[in-house]
Structures are given as C-alpha cells and as structure tokens.
Design an enzyme around this catalytic site. Sequence first.
Site, PDB file in Angstrom:
ATOM      1  N   ASP A  27       0.871  -1.167   0.000  1.00  0.00           N
ATOM      2  CA  ASP A  27       0.000   0.000   0.000  1.00  0.00           C
ATOM      3  C   ASP A  27       0.915   1.225   0.000  1.00  0.00           C
ATOM      4  O   ASP A  27       2.090   1.125   0.343  1.00  0.00           O
ATOM      5  CB  ASP A  27      -0.874  -0.054   1.259  1.00  0.00           C
TER       6      ASP A  27
ATOM      7  N   ASP B 103       0.037   5.172   0.944  1.00  0.00           N
ATOM      8  CA  ASP B 103      -0.079   6.155   2.032  1.00  0.00           C
ATOM      9  C   ASP B 103      -0.190   5.452   3.396  1.00  0.00           C
ATOM     10  O   ASP B 103      -1.029   4.577   3.591  1.00  0.00           O
ATOM     11  CB  ASP B 103      -1.305   7.035   1.808  1.00  0.00           C
TER      12      ASP B 103
HETATM   13 MG    MG Z   1      -2.739   3.288   3.492  1.00  0.00          MG
END
Ligand code: MG
Length: 186
Positions: free
Chosen positions: A9, A11
């Site tokens: 992932d 952020d």
């Molecule tokens: Mg995230």
Amino acid sequence: MSQPAVFLDRDGTINEEMGYLNHLSRFELLPQAIPAIRRLNAAGLKVVVVTNQSGAARGYFPTSLVEEIHALLQKILAAGGAHLDGIYACLHGPADGCACRKPSPTLLEQAARDLDLDLARSYLVGDRYIDIQTAANAGVKGILVLTGYGRGEYEYLRAAQGVQPVHVAPDLGEAVEWILRDLGKK
Ligand SMILES: [Mg+2]
Ligand SMILES: [Zn+2]
C-alpha cells in the site's frame, strides 16, 4: 516461472499518511521505506505498489499529480538504491463503481498478469483493514503495519473484522524482515 511479489500500500505504509496527498510538497517517505524496499529488491522479490487514489475523482487535485508523486517516489528510491517493479493505482471514486478500487483484487491480478507473479506465494503490506481484505480477496498473505492509520485500525476495528492479518508489524522494515523469514530467505 511465476515469482512471488510483495505488494505495498502507499499512504501510511511507505509514505506519511497526510489525508489527501494533494500537493507534491506534502510527500514524505517513512524512514524505513528505502532500506526495506532495497532489502526486497536484493532478495529478488518483485515489489509493486497498489493504491487507491480517489482524490482526483473527487476534484481535489488533477490526475497528473498522482503521476508526479509516483515519479518523485521512484526518483527518491533510485537515489537510495531501491526500486519498484510497478505502481498500480485506482483513480476512481467510491461512487464510480469501478472494478479496481481496493478491496477488489483487480490491481493485484493485473500486476500478476503483467509481471508473471505467483499470488499464492505473495504478500500485501498495508496500514488499513481494507488492505487486509484486499489481500484475502487476491489470495495473498496480508500484513498490517502500525504506521499511518494502522495503530488505530488495529486497536479499534480489529474486533469487527472477519479477516485478520497473518502478521502485525510495527513498520514496513519489520514487515519485510518477517516476509523474508516466512519465505526462508534469511
Ligand atoms: Mg494506506
Ligand atoms: Zn478503480
């Protein structure tokens, strides 16, 4: 022969969670990101970012900003001797009804086709339970990091979740060490 990958992932996992990352100046890598990705590169694992970026669809910034951020990310990693093998982003909003927004496994399946990846031997590291659900939907092992939204998600949402991570890591650095042990690479 298809090979295992580590999906990341974006952020809250490799860069600081800023809410909507609506300007290049707000992009900040987490301290473990470069060495962790370099470790994965050195172990011969494919490293692929999978990210939901609905901000453009919501009208908060132009789609081009997402490309600019990813170019900057690759540049910073390259300066640190690390690289990503792919970046797959869903640019749609939740109301668009697209097929690719996590927790759909579509982004991972797309990468698996493009890069000849073996999802059954792969991992997804993320800071939200939606990432863990995505991992389950794609048939990869999900690892929750406690950076970004992770600590709050783990503390307050864990009890209500049907799918749990195979491992909870304080940060991406420890997650990568765990993966390398799990694969028998250290
Ligand atoms: Mg995230
Ligand atoms: Zn989408």
